[in-house]
Design an enzyme around this catalytic site. Structure first.
Site, mmCIF file in Angstrom:
data_model
loop_
_atom_site.group_PDB
_atom_site.id
_atom_site.type_symbol
_atom_site.label_atom_id
_atom_site.label_comp_id
_atom_site.label_asym_id
_atom_site.label_seq_id
_atom_site.Cartn_x
_atom_site.Cartn_y
_atom_site.Cartn_z
ATOM 1 N N CYS A 70 103.625 41.120 56.027
ATOM 2 C CA CYS A 70 104.280 41.820 57.139
ATOM 3 C C CYS A 70 105.674 41.212 57.299
ATOM 4 O O CYS A 70 105.793 39.998 57.549
ATOM 5 C CB CYS A 70 103.445 41.617 58.395
ATOM 6 S SG CYS A 70 104.184 42.282 59.897
ATOM 7 N N CYS A 182 109.406 47.180 55.418
ATOM 8 C CA CYS A 182 108.196 47.053 56.248
ATOM 9 C C CYS A 182 107.046 47.474 55.348
ATOM 10 O O CYS A 182 107.153 48.478 54.628
ATOM 11 C CB CYS A 182 108.287 47.967 57.463
ATOM 12 S SG CYS A 182 106.715 48.189 58.337
HETATM 13 N N1 DGL Z 1 103.900 46.001 58.473
HETATM 14 C C1 DGL Z 1 104.803 45.292 59.303
HETATM 15 C C2 DGL Z 1 106.072 44.896 58.568
HETATM 16 O O1 DGL Z 1 106.063 44.727 57.375
HETATM 17 C C3 DGL Z 1 105.201 45.814 60.634
HETATM 18 C C4 DGL Z 1 104.275 46.588 61.403
HETATM 19 C C5 DGL Z 1 104.420 46.615 62.878
HETATM 20 O O2 DGL Z 1 105.466 46.965 63.443
HETATM 21 O O3 DGL Z 1 103.399 46.305 63.433
HETATM 22 O O4 DGL Z 1 107.089 44.726 59.178
#
Ligand code: DGL
Length: 263
Positions: A70, A182
């Site tokens: 993430c 993301c």
């Molecule tokens: N999957 C997360 C990232 O790579 C973000 C997700 C979220 O905003 O919860 O930033």
């Protein structure tokens, strides 16, 4: 030997898919913080607490290495996590550095999609000042996209209209690369590919992250074998329906890879 993958929701599965492909002889623990997804539109202090709590639960479940799959969580808490635990911890950041290098010859600009929180962090500013000497990187926050993804909103017409609205002020001819900063966003690679002019490459940090994971495992002497691709799914909401959703999402992203050759 179990490798933990952590994300707010189903985004980190796009990184797990790459790891399963590259490191199939490992076992995995995937945890989504479903009680608090999305992270990217919430206050930094709250997100930090969610991250520490969730990784604490993963630690209790047992793991030998952790991938913070993430970008948002990495930018908020990677250092704190490394100070707390002694196993290897691999983080993620938008793949701006390789994009700037790949793009140099084209003379075009680089566009980065990420969550608002990622783009507001000092870590992101530091990354830009390190790698974007010529000022060719533009960053576009997409506050709604993780929510759509979590609701499995993959309707082509709806999503194309959404991206077109977001891109309305951009001259796409002047861009050579789109960075998906993301881990939720690669679910939309197929739709974006159809939408964007063919000269724009779409990249993400997943392959680079798994490469660094493999190198770290070797450094810690746990690089070889140790498992059989078993995956244990957990979520903070303890919701069996969400576990099913994670399995479906992983299959979806693996299938998309067959088509695109990339997650
Ligand atoms: N999957 C997360 C990232 O790579 C973000 C997700 C979220 O905003 O919860 O930033």
């Amino acid at each position: 030997m179990r490798i933990g993958f952590f994300d707010s929701g189903i985004g980190g599965l796009t990184v797990l898919a790459e790891s399963l492909r590259r490191l199939p002889a490992k076992d995995y623990l995937y945890m989504a913080d479903t009680l608090h997804v999305p992270y990217g539109t919430k206050p930094k202090e709250d997100v930090r607490d969610y991250i520490l709590e969730t990784v604490g639960k993963m630690n209790e479940a047992g793991m030998d290495a952790l991938v913070v799959a993430c970008n948002t969580a990495t930018s908020i808490a990677i250092q704190e996590l490394r100070d707390m635990y002694s196993f290897p911890i691999i983080g993620m950041e938008p793949a701006v550095k390789p994009a700037v290098e790949m793009n140099r010859a084209t003379g075009r600009r680089v566009l980065v999609f990420a969550t608002p929180l990622t783009l507001q962090q000092p870590k992101y500013y530091a990354l830009l000042s390190r790698v974007d000497e010529e000022g060719i990187v533009d960053s576009l926050p997409l506050p709604e996209l993780v929510g759509y993804c979590e609701r499995l909103q993959f309707d082509e017409a709806f999503m194309k209209a959404y991206f077109l609205t977001k891109l309305a002020g951009y001259d796409l001819d002047s861009y050579g690369i789109l960075v998906l900063g993301c881990t939720h966003y690669p679910y939309y690679t197929d739709i974006l590919r159809e939408l964007l002019p063919p000269h724009i490459q779409i990249v993400n940090g997943n392959a680079g992250t798994v490469k660094r994971l493999a190198a770290q495992l070797n450094r810690f002497g746990i690089g070889e074998g140790g498992g059989s691709g078993d995956i244990r799914f957990l979520c903070s909401g303890d919701d069996p329906a969400y576990v099913d959703k994670m399995k479906t999402a992983l299959a979806f992203i693996q299938e998309s890879h067959m088509k695109q050759g990339t997650y």
